[in-house]
Scaffold this active site. Structure first.
Site, PDB file in Angstrom:
ATOM      1  N   GLU A   1       0.796  -1.230   0.000  1.00 29.15           N
ATOM      2  CA  GLU A   1       0.000   0.000   0.000  1.00 29.15           C
ATOM      3  C   GLU A   1       0.832   1.286   0.000  1.00 29.15           C
ATOM      4  O   GLU A   1       0.594   2.179   0.791  1.00 29.15           O
ATOM      5  CB  GLU A   1      -0.934  -0.002   1.218  1.00 29.15           C
ATOM      6  CG  GLU A   1      -1.949  -1.125   1.159  1.00 29.15           C
ATOM      7  CD  GLU A   1      -2.849  -1.181   2.379  1.00 29.15           C
ATOM      8  OE1 GLU A   1      -4.037  -1.411   2.195  1.00 29.15           O
ATOM      9  OE2 GLU A   1      -2.353  -1.021   3.505  1.00 29.15           O
TER      10      GLU A   1
HETATM   11  C1  ACM Z   1      -2.096  -5.542   3.958  1.00 25.09           C
HETATM   12  O1  ACM Z   1      -3.166  -6.008   4.385  1.00 25.09           O
HETATM   13  N1  ACM Z   1      -1.990  -4.239   3.738  1.00 25.09           N
HETATM   14  C2  ACM Z   1      -0.967  -6.379   3.685  1.00 25.09           C
END
Ligand code: ACM
Length: 691
Positions: free
Chosen positions: A324
């Site tokens: 992310e």
């Molecule tokens: C995640 O759930 N951001 C790895």
């Protein structure tokens, strides 16, 4: 002896003979094992457990096995109340007439791929547990303890021959200690539970926007300024690793880079891609702060830090997160896109997009970790055509990345489908096979899938509630990772899970016992019965809806009804099941009808009992409306049941009116939802169908 007594003894002996004869012939199919072993052969008879029970260890064992066998013995004593003669198992004490002999060929190593197989042979006079390594023997001891059974004569172990070995070598639980700090005791009790269901990797998520949780001597501001004082000392980390190793569990740390990095840059703003200053994040979500991939300082910093952590964490696998960050998938790539330095760097190195910038950064990470003797693991965003195949991909956004990774020659782990923070039912996770038969992979590619991990992200859990999100669902996931693929009967899983869940309390887990405590607090110590009747049939909202319905911060209370409510609420699940069974074969199904009638009656009357409790405890105000709805829809369910039982057909107008009331009851309140609405809808629809 009177005739009467004599007759009684003859009768009792006959009954005993008959029941043991029955036992000898009948396959005792109701074993409460989880994970189910690879192979079980039932044999006749049983081993009766008495207070003369002793364990001997032979072969070439190590201290870990002596300690593990002693713990098993104490647990057996704790469950049965029997006073066994043995205190501690020790190599220098010869045990005569042992009931259980454990033979271990060699000390195992707590490393990926170590042999964990065992055979357990229980005969009426003798039990033998044989394993190549002590780790296999520890796994076998857990099976042995789960086999403990009871009949009129007392405790016993059924005669069986079990041959067992795991389907996947990597069977993990990820605990996020960053969003909410999880003290050492929480981690230890979860390690015990992991061992009980044969999980073998603790993936410890130790840094994120909301907290940096490890003491660093190399860069002390990380824990001093990045943790609000909630961090593990290095001594505590060593203690946890040793505790895990005693149970045959590896510990893989995760330090998330280059994104999820607010706590890093709060401590060292010079690492950031924007000028700062930064503060530890208090909200949940995906945030801008990201390490600066253009500065040599970033790599020097990480080299020194990973070097320090590489020594502290002995397992060769090292997780760098990588999820992310600045990709359009998540949000505009603000800090990288707005930095002239980073834009120039992109041009200079011919990096097409931010994914290529991240891959460039990851190549440096790989060099650093390789230098420190580590194998790099990361979330699926690290999969990039420029990365070599000696990294491990952890698939979380979808299993496609796992398939792609395997096709391209990478090893991978599956986390997608095992996100237990999302409050999905156990069977959803249970049926999520890492390697279903129809996966488009060759035999060689399939071998690249090392196993899976269940992930306990900690936005909405505290040390008080975390066990209730991990357990018991993780036991069913553990079975998915360990047992043969064809062990997938959902009803039987739920039957066994109920027993395993209560056994897990033996380790001090709070998933069951904190329920009543939290309800007591919510009622301000009034009678919890009506509140429990209600909370028994609600669940927290699923997926990411909790935060959408009510924004939380890291300091919001996690003591409300939504926190007491449990995933996969058993009372609601059983009700739904009863309704399905009833509607399937109504005329012959009086037991289900009675149970449905009983539950609906209980819930219909519950609001009257709960209302004064709600009025006396303001925190409960948010459940007044759903509690009233539960009463109302239960009344509707009872009307529907009456139509069905009397073989009458309800009018279409009745059906429409009731379905509307039911649809109103579906609306989440207090970030919870009633889990019996769909079943009552089915009753209403069935009641209005022509028969
Ligand atoms: C995640 O759930 N951001 C790895």
């Amino acid at each position: 002896m009177t005739n009467y007594n004599c007759a009684r003894i003859i009768f009792a002996t006959l009954a005993l003979f008959c029941s043991s004869a029955l036992l000898a012939q009948e396959k005792p199919t109701k074993l409460e094992l989880m994970p189910m072993p690879a192979k079980i052969e039932f044999q006749s008879g049983k081993f009766s457990l008495t207070d003369s029970f002793k364990i001997a260890i032979t072969g070439n064992p190590n201290q870990r096995l002596y300690s593990g066998a002693t713990r098993a013995l104490r647990r057996l004593a704790g469950r049965t109340g029997l006073f066994f003669p043995q205190d501690f198992l020790r190599p220098d004490v010869v045990v005569d007439s042992p009931a259980l002999t454990i033979n271990c060929e060699r000390p195992g190593q707590v490393k990926f791929g170590e042999d964990e197989s065992y055979t357990l042979t229980i005969a009426p006079a003798q039990i033998l547990l044989a394993a190549k390594t002590d780790l296999g023997a520890l796994r076998g001891l857990e099976t042995f303890l789960q086999l403990l059974a009871v009949d009129e004569q007392g405790y016993y172990f059924p005669s069986v021959k079990i041959e067992d070995a795991p389907r996947f070598a990597w069977r993990g639980l990820m605990i996020d200690a960053s969003r909410h700090f999880m003290p050492v005791d929480v981690v230890k009790r979860n390690l015990d539970a992991m061992a009980a269901v044969k999980l073998n990797v603790l993936h410890w998520h130790l840094s994120d926007d909301q907290g940096f949780r490890v003491e660093s001597k190399a860069w002390p501001k990380l824990h001093e300024l990045g943790s609000d004082g909630f961090y593990y000392t290095q001594a505590q980390i060593r203690e946890v690793i040793a505790y895990a190793a005693e149970r045959g569990i590896r510990v893989m740390p995760e330090f998330d880079v280059p994104g999820h990095a607010t706590s890093w840059v709060a401590a060292y703003p010079e690492l950031g891609s924007a000028p700062g200053p930064y503060q530890i994040e208090r909200k949940w979500g995906i945030f801008y702060p990201v390490l600066n991939p253009t500065k040599e300082f970033t790599y020097q910093f990480l080299d020194k830090f990973f070097g320090e952590m590489a020594v502290l964490f002995s397992d060769p696998y090292f997780h760098i997160g990588g999820d992310e960050i600045e990709h359009a998938d998540y949000h505009e790539a603000k800090h990288w896109n707005e930095s002239a330095e980073i834009q120039a760097f992109k041009k200079k190195h011919n990096l097409a997009d931010n994914a290529a910038v991240q891959a460039h950064f990851n190549q440096r990470m790989l060099k650093i970790l390789t230098k420190h003797g580590k194998i790099m693991v990361g979330w699926d965003e690290i999969l990039h055509k420029s990365m070599p195949t000696n990294i491990i991909i952890q698939s979380w956004r979808g299993r496609e990345s796992m398939v792609q990774a395997a096709q391209q020659g990478y090893q991978s782990l599956l986390a997608n489908g095992y996100y237990i923070d999302l409050i999905q039912p156990t069977d959803f996770h249970y049926l999520n096979d890492p390697l279903p038969a129809d996966l488009p992979l060759t035999g060689e590619q399939k071998k690249k899938i090392l196993g899976g991990e269940t992930t306990m992200w900690a936005e909405y859990v505290s040390p008080e509630t975390v066990d209730s999100r991990i357990w018991p669902r993780t036991a069913a996931i553990a079975e998915r990772f360990w047992s043969p693929q064809n062990v997938n009967d959902v009803d039987d899983m739920y039957r066994r899970l109920e027993v395993i869940s209560f056994q897990l309390e033996e380790h001090g887990l709070t998933h069951e016992k904190n329920y009543a405590m939290m309800l007591r607090r919510l009622t301000r110590n009034q009678d919890i019965t009506p509140l429990k009747n209600f909370v028994d049939v609600i669940e927290p909202v699923k997926i990411y809806n909790r935060g959408r319905l009510r924004p939380h911060t890291s300091y919001s209370p996690l003591t409300r009804v939504v926190d007491a409510a449990r995933p996969d609420a058993a009372a609601a699940r059983k009700f739904r099941r009863n309704v399905d069974d009833y509607l399937e074969k109504r005329q012959q199904n009086h037991t289900s009808a009675e149970q449905i009638n009983f539950s609906l009656g209980l819930w219909r009357n519950n609001h009257a009992a709960l209302l004064p409790v709600i009025k006396a405890s303001p925190v409960l105000a948010e459940i007044e409306s759903p509690s009233k709805d539960l009463s109302e829809i239960s009344g509707i369910g009872l009307e529907a049941l009456t139509f069905l039982e009397q073989n009458q057909t309800a009018a279409a107008s009745w059906k429409d009116e009731k379905l509307e009331a039911l649809s109103r009851a579906k609306e989440p309140r207090g970030q919870t939802e009633l889990m019996v609405v769909s079943a009552i809808e089915k009753l209403v629809v069935a009641a209005s169908e022509k028969r």
